[in-house]
Design a protein around this motif. Structure first.
Motif, PDB file in Angstrom:
ATOM      1  N   MET A 134       2.695 -38.139  -4.499  1.00  0.00           N
ATOM      2  CA  MET A 134       3.823 -37.285  -4.904  1.00  0.00           C
ATOM      3  C   MET A 134       5.033 -38.136  -5.261  1.00  0.00           C
ATOM      4  N   GLN A 194      10.505 -27.431 -12.266  1.00  0.00           N
ATOM      5  CA  GLN A 194       9.347 -28.238 -11.898  1.00  0.00           C
ATOM      6  C   GLN A 194       9.182 -28.296 -10.392  1.00  0.00           C
ATOM      7  N   ALA A 218       7.764 -25.032  -9.455  1.00  0.00           N
ATOM      8  CA  ALA A 218       6.328 -24.968  -9.742  1.00  0.00           C
ATOM      9  C   ALA A 218       5.543 -25.732  -8.677  1.00  0.00           C
ATOM     10  N   LEU A 219       6.061 -26.898  -8.291  1.00  0.00           N
ATOM     11  CA  LEU A 219       5.374 -27.686  -7.267  1.00  0.00           C
ATOM     12  C   LEU A 219       5.297 -26.912  -5.961  1.00  0.00           C
ATOM     13  N   LYS A 220       6.408 -26.231  -5.621  1.00  0.00           N
ATOM     14  CA  LYS A 220       6.394 -25.465  -4.379  1.00  0.00           C
ATOM     15  C   LYS A 220       5.406 -24.306  -4.500  1.00  0.00           C
ATOM     16  N   ALA A 221       5.368 -23.664  -5.671  1.00  0.00           N
ATOM     17  CA  ALA A 221       4.437 -22.560  -5.867  1.00  0.00           C
ATOM     18  C   ALA A 221       2.997 -23.043  -5.738  1.00  0.00           C
ATOM     19  N   ILE A 222       2.722 -24.225  -6.251  1.00  0.00           N
ATOM     20  CA  ILE A 222       1.367 -24.772  -6.173  1.00  0.00           C
ATOM     21  C   ILE A 222       1.012 -25.110  -4.732  1.00  0.00           C
ATOM     22  N   GLY A 223       2.005 -25.519  -3.947  1.00  0.00           N
ATOM     23  CA  GLY A 223       1.694 -25.796  -2.546  1.00  0.00           C
ATOM     24  C   GLY A 223       2.281 -27.096  -2.027  1.00  0.00           C
ATOM     25  N   VAL A 224       3.403 -27.516  -2.588  1.00  0.00           N
ATOM     26  CA  VAL A 224       4.078 -28.705  -2.057  1.00  0.00           C
ATOM     27  C   VAL A 224       5.195 -28.216  -1.135  1.00  0.00           C
ATOM     28  N   HIS A 225       5.146 -28.608   0.143  1.00  0.00           N
ATOM     29  CA  HIS A 225       6.120 -28.033   1.068  1.00  0.00           C
ATOM     30  C   HIS A 225       7.475 -28.739   0.984  1.00  0.00           C
ATOM     31  N   ASN A 226       8.464 -28.079   1.572  1.00  0.00           N
ATOM     32  CA  ASN A 226       9.855 -28.542   1.460  1.00  0.00           C
ATOM     33  C   ASN A 226      10.045 -29.991   1.855  1.00  0.00           C
ATOM     34  N   LYS A 266       8.045 -32.475   1.599  1.00  0.00           N
ATOM     35  CA  LYS A 266       7.609 -33.385   0.537  1.00  0.00           C
ATOM     36  C   LYS A 266       8.555 -33.337  -0.648  1.00  0.00           C
ATOM     37  N   LEU A 283      14.459 -24.927  -2.022  1.00  0.00           N
ATOM     38  CA  LEU A 283      14.054 -24.990  -0.620  1.00  0.00           C
ATOM     39  C   LEU A 283      14.158 -23.638   0.074  1.00  0.00           C
ATOM     40  N   GLU A 287      12.061 -17.901  -2.526  1.00  0.00           N
ATOM     41  CA  GLU A 287      10.645 -17.766  -2.846  1.00  0.00           C
ATOM     42  C   GLU A 287      10.420 -18.420  -4.199  1.00  0.00           C
ATOM     43  N   PRO A 288       9.300 -19.122  -4.369  1.00  0.00           N
ATOM     44  CA  PRO A 288       9.092 -19.914  -5.581  1.00  0.00           C
ATOM     45  C   PRO A 288       9.237 -19.105  -6.872  1.00  0.00           C
ATOM     46  N   ILE A 314       3.797 -16.166  -3.836  1.00  0.00           N
ATOM     47  CA  ILE A 314       5.015 -16.874  -4.243  1.00  0.00           C
ATOM     48  C   ILE A 314       6.209 -15.929  -4.387  1.00  0.00           C
ATOM     49  N   TYR A 358       7.986 -12.621  -2.071  1.00  0.00           N
ATOM     50  CA  TYR A 358       7.867 -11.749  -0.912  1.00  0.00           C
ATOM     51  C   TYR A 358       7.976 -10.289  -1.337  1.00  0.00           C
ATOM     52  N   VAL A 372       2.861 -22.173   2.295  1.00  0.00           N
ATOM     53  CA  VAL A 372       2.758 -23.209   1.263  1.00  0.00           C
ATOM     54  C   VAL A 372       1.400 -23.891   1.351  1.00  0.00           C
ATOM     55  N   ARG A 428      -1.320 -21.639  -0.020  1.00  0.00           N
ATOM     56  CA  ARG A 428      -1.359 -21.655  -1.492  1.00  0.00           C
ATOM     57  C   ARG A 428      -2.063 -22.905  -1.995  1.00  0.00           C
ATOM     58  N   LEU A 429      -1.750 -24.024  -1.370  1.00  0.00           N
ATOM     59  CA  LEU A 429      -2.287 -25.300  -1.852  1.00  0.00           C
ATOM     60  C   LEU A 429      -3.809 -25.336  -1.755  1.00  0.00           C
ATOM     61  N   PHE A 471       0.898 -19.942 -14.590  1.00  0.00           N
ATOM     62  CA  PHE A 471       2.180 -19.299 -14.873  1.00  0.00           C
ATOM     63  C   PHE A 471       2.247 -18.853 -16.323  1.00  0.00           C
ATOM     64  N   ASN A 473       4.934 -24.132 -17.009  1.00  0.00           N
ATOM     65  CA  ASN A 473       5.630 -24.946 -16.004  1.00  0.00           C
ATOM     66  C   ASN A 473       4.950 -26.285 -15.738  1.00  0.00           C
ATOM     67  N   ILE A 531       4.923 -30.490 -15.862  1.00  0.00           N
ATOM     68  CA  ILE A 531       5.936 -31.537 -15.700  1.00  0.00           C
ATOM     69  C   ILE A 531       5.969 -32.371 -16.987  1.00  0.00           C
ATOM     70  N   ILE A 583      -3.359 -34.233  -5.873  1.00  0.00           N
ATOM     71  CA  ILE A 583      -2.429 -35.250  -5.371  1.00  0.00           C
ATOM     72  C   ILE A 583      -1.630 -34.681  -4.205  1.00  0.00           C
ATOM     73  N   ALA A 584      -1.215 -33.412  -4.359  1.00  0.00           N
ATOM     74  CA  ALA A 584      -0.442 -32.782  -3.287  1.00  0.00           C
ATOM     75  C   ALA A 584      -1.284 -32.644  -2.015  1.00  0.00           C
TER      76      ALA A 584
END
Ligand SMILES: Nc1ncnc2c1ncn2[C@@H]1O[C@H](COP(=O)(O)OP(=O)(O)OP(=O)(O)O)[C@@H](O)[C@H]1O
Ligand SMILES: [Mg+2]
Lengths: 379, 243
Positions: A1, A286, A289-297, A299, A370, A373-374, B66, B68, B90, B93-94, B101, B105, B107, B121-122
């Motif tokens: 990351m 971006q 989007a990362l948070k929506a995909i599953g990257v937590h705060n 990170k 942070l 909601e994403p 994503i 509530y 989170v 979801r991962l 989307f 979205n 990068i 990677i995440a």
């Protein structure tokens, strides 16, 4: 990351360079202004700094600084010498005079009278000539300011004649010293000569310069001299500080310039903060989007910290480098910057300022990612 | 209140009960979803169609964890997702959800393969290995030769496929797509849909697709129609009115 974070930062060359430049420029602004300020203020004490071997300066109780002086009777010298703990003590004179230059111009100068037998009080390094030449009758040494102010550039000042108080003086050396706060020309001569060059009253002795005997601290010597002689005595460091304080208290320059320095600091920090928060804002989707995909705060914070650290270090490093170059080139080419140096506290202060603002603005700009909601980020 | 405290688990792959969602529209409360109830069976390709503004994106965002809900319960493979802590959600979801989307979205400063590799990677996979896997996924989507390009060097359809690769690369059990074929020609669109079918047909997985694309309606196992925040039709075909 972290790799992704770095690519986000450096991928857009133009933005990256803009960010680095913004931080570098601000760092330069802050460091350079603070450095000039500190050095300029310190010139209120150059006469004290220039004489390294002296522990204690003794003067009339009403004298305040190297330039605000009430002369003492010459008996003061013997009084100081009789205090136990004094290794040696020499007379020292500082006074204003007017000098007529070879071209016939009149220039205000400070005449410094140095102990005839020991030459204590003469700054150690010479640009031209040798120290012992001061023993030749009617000799004066000029400082760097005098060299440029009294003589045209193509004229060799060595051997030139000056006129002081209807007395003849011959320049036989140039002394390597930092200019004073007012950049007044300084002429060095022996104490006995100086008495002739400076018109004056019965009392002429400006200072007695004393050295503490081994085992006696300067502070202790100050106490002993003051209680035994009724004169005022200051350690070298205290007396240097007196000169600086006097400038701060009695001229508008430090206040006015100080305001500029503070503004420079605020503006510089604001530029850094703005550029970095704009960068984060540009990337907010971006991060969303990362948070929506599953990257937590945690990170995401780490990613931004990596970005802040990288861009901050490069920008800050470049800025400090530029400021150092500026000061050292200035010091080498112009008397106005002669002896300027950057105290370590200044880059440190700048670093703390830059680091705090980058992390604070990064944090603020990120809050939306942070806290919310994403999906809200994509609106 | 959101959460499933009072709703028994009925065993459906996705179970949505009494979902509402309000937005703040200039000081006024705007209710966009009006009590949606919906069960999705595993192994099915489910379509969500409806007019623009009917609430499709809002609903699938809630299903994908994503956004509530204002009220109601969402269970994804038995997990009451809105009772999870932010961090657990989170993580859920991962590992479990792939989201495509509406606006991709991606990068912009990393290439197509790296973009597609982001979920791996995440998850902590080595970057090169992750990029290799992403590359293979791009190949299945017929854009393997674009893997080294940055998003702004790709066409809309190619970007969309990179976004799809990113949603599928970690083989999530639930894939949610917002208009996955809108920017694609008929052939590419079918190819993408075939791939999504492959994913969905597995008995422990599920795919929900929001679409306007009538060229692919025949591939759906089930079609839901939304109107004004409500599901007004539920069947295997689109009612003629909607065409
Ligand atoms: N964050 C928000 N704040 C205010 N209103 C919102 C918000 N998100 C969605 N809405 C409103 O909710 C309604 C449904 O939006 P949604 O995006 O779910 O529609 P959609 O069916 O996906 O439309 P489209 O087909 O155009 O994508 C719209 O009227 C929209 O304006
Ligand atoms: Mg939508």
């Amino acid at each position: 990351m972290i790799w992704i974070a770095i690519r986000m930062l450096t991928g857009d060359r133009q933005k990256f360079y803009g960010l680095v430049f913004g931080i570098a420029f601000s760092t330069l602004l802050i460091t350079q202004q603070l450095t000039i300020f500190v050095n300029l203020i310190n010139r209120g004490a150059t006469a004290v700094h220039n004489i390294a071997t002296v522990d204690v300066w003794v003067m009339d109780p009403v004298s305040r600084t190297q330039d605000v002086i009430y002369p003492m009777p010459s008996t003061a010298l013997d009084q100081v010498r009789s205090v136990s703990g004094v290794a040696w003590a020499v007379p020292h004179l500082r006074a204003n005079a007017a000098v007529r230059t070879p071209d016939g111009d009149l220039e205000g100068v400070t005449v410094v009278g140095i102990d005839d037998s020991t030459l204590i009080g003469l700054p150690p390094t010479m640009i031209a000539g040798t120290r012992d030449q001061l023993m030749v009758p009617n000799t004066v040494f000029v400082d760097g300011v005098g060299r440029t102010r009294l003589f045209a550039e193509d004229i060799d000042p060595i051997g030139a004649r000056l006129e002081l108080n209807d007395q003849r003086a011959v320049v036989r050396g140039i002394v390597d010293v930092d200019p004073s706060f007012t950049s007044q020309v300084v002429l060095y001569t022996r104490y006995s000569n100086a008495l002739n060059y400076v018109p004056g009253t019965r009392n002429r002795l400006s200072f007695v310069l004393a050295r503490a005997a081994p085992g006696v601290t300067p502070e202790e010597l100050v106490r002993r001299i003051e209680s035994q002689t009724g004169l005022k005595a200051r350690t070298r460091t205290d007396f240097a500080q007196d000169g600086v304080d006097f400038i701060i208290e009695n001229t508008g320059i430090p206040i006015n310039f100080g305001i500029t320095v503070v503004l420079g600091f605020v503006v510089g920090i604001a530029i850094v903060g703005l550029t970095f928060s704009l960068f984060i804002r540009d990337n907010i989707k971006q991060f969303g989007a990362l948070k929506a995909i599953g990257v937590h705060n945690g990170k995401i914070r780490m990613m931004v910290a990596a970005q802040a650290g990288l861009v901050g270090l490069i920008g800050y490093g470049l800025g400090v480098l530029m400021a150092t170059l500026f000061i050292s080139i200035g010091g080498a080419t112009s008397v106005d910057f002669k002896g300027f140096y950057t105290p370590w506290q200044i880059p440190l202060l700048t670093l703390v300022g830059v680091a705090l603002i980058i992390f604070a603005t990064g944090w603020l700009a990120l809050r939306r990612v942070l806290k919310t909601e994403p999906a809200a980020v994509f609106r | 209140m959101s959460g499933c405290a009072e709703v028994a688990d009925n065993g459906a792959a996705i179970s949505v009960t009494g979902i509402t969602r309000d937005f703040d529209a200039g000081g006024q409360v705007l209710r966009v979803l009006h009590g949606i109830d919906l069960d999705v069976t595993a192994g099915q390709l489910t379509y969500l169609v409806g007019e623009s503004g009917s609430g499709k994106t809002t609903l699938i965002s809630i299903i994908a964890g994503i956004l509530y809900p204002t009220e109601g319960c969402v269970r994804v493979f038995g997990t009451d997702i809105y009772s999870l802590s932010d961090r657990k959600l989170v993580e859920f979801r991962l590992t479990t959800i792939g989201f495509i989307f509406q606006q991709y979205n991606l990068i912009p400063t990393i290439d197509a393969a790296s973009n597609a590799a982001v979920p791996l990677i995440a998850q902590g996979m080595d970057r090169l290995e992750a990029t290799d896997r992403a590359h293979a996924m791009l190949e299945r989507l017929n854009i393997g030769d674009q893997a080294r390009k940055l998003p702004n060097q790709l066409s809309g359809g190619q970007m969309q496929r990179v976004a799809i690769a990113r949603a599928l690369v970690h083989e999530p059990r639930l894939v949610v797509c917002d208009e996955p074929t809108a920017a694609l020609d008929a052939k590419s669109g079918r190819r993408v849909m075939d791939l999504l079918r492959d994913v969905a047909v597995a008995s422990d997985r599920s795919v929900i697709i929001v679409t306007h694309d009538n060229r692919i309606f025949d591939l759906a196992d089930r079609i839901l129609v939304m109107e004004d925040g409500r599901i007004t039709h539920d069947g295997t075909e689109v009612p003629t009115l909607e065409r």
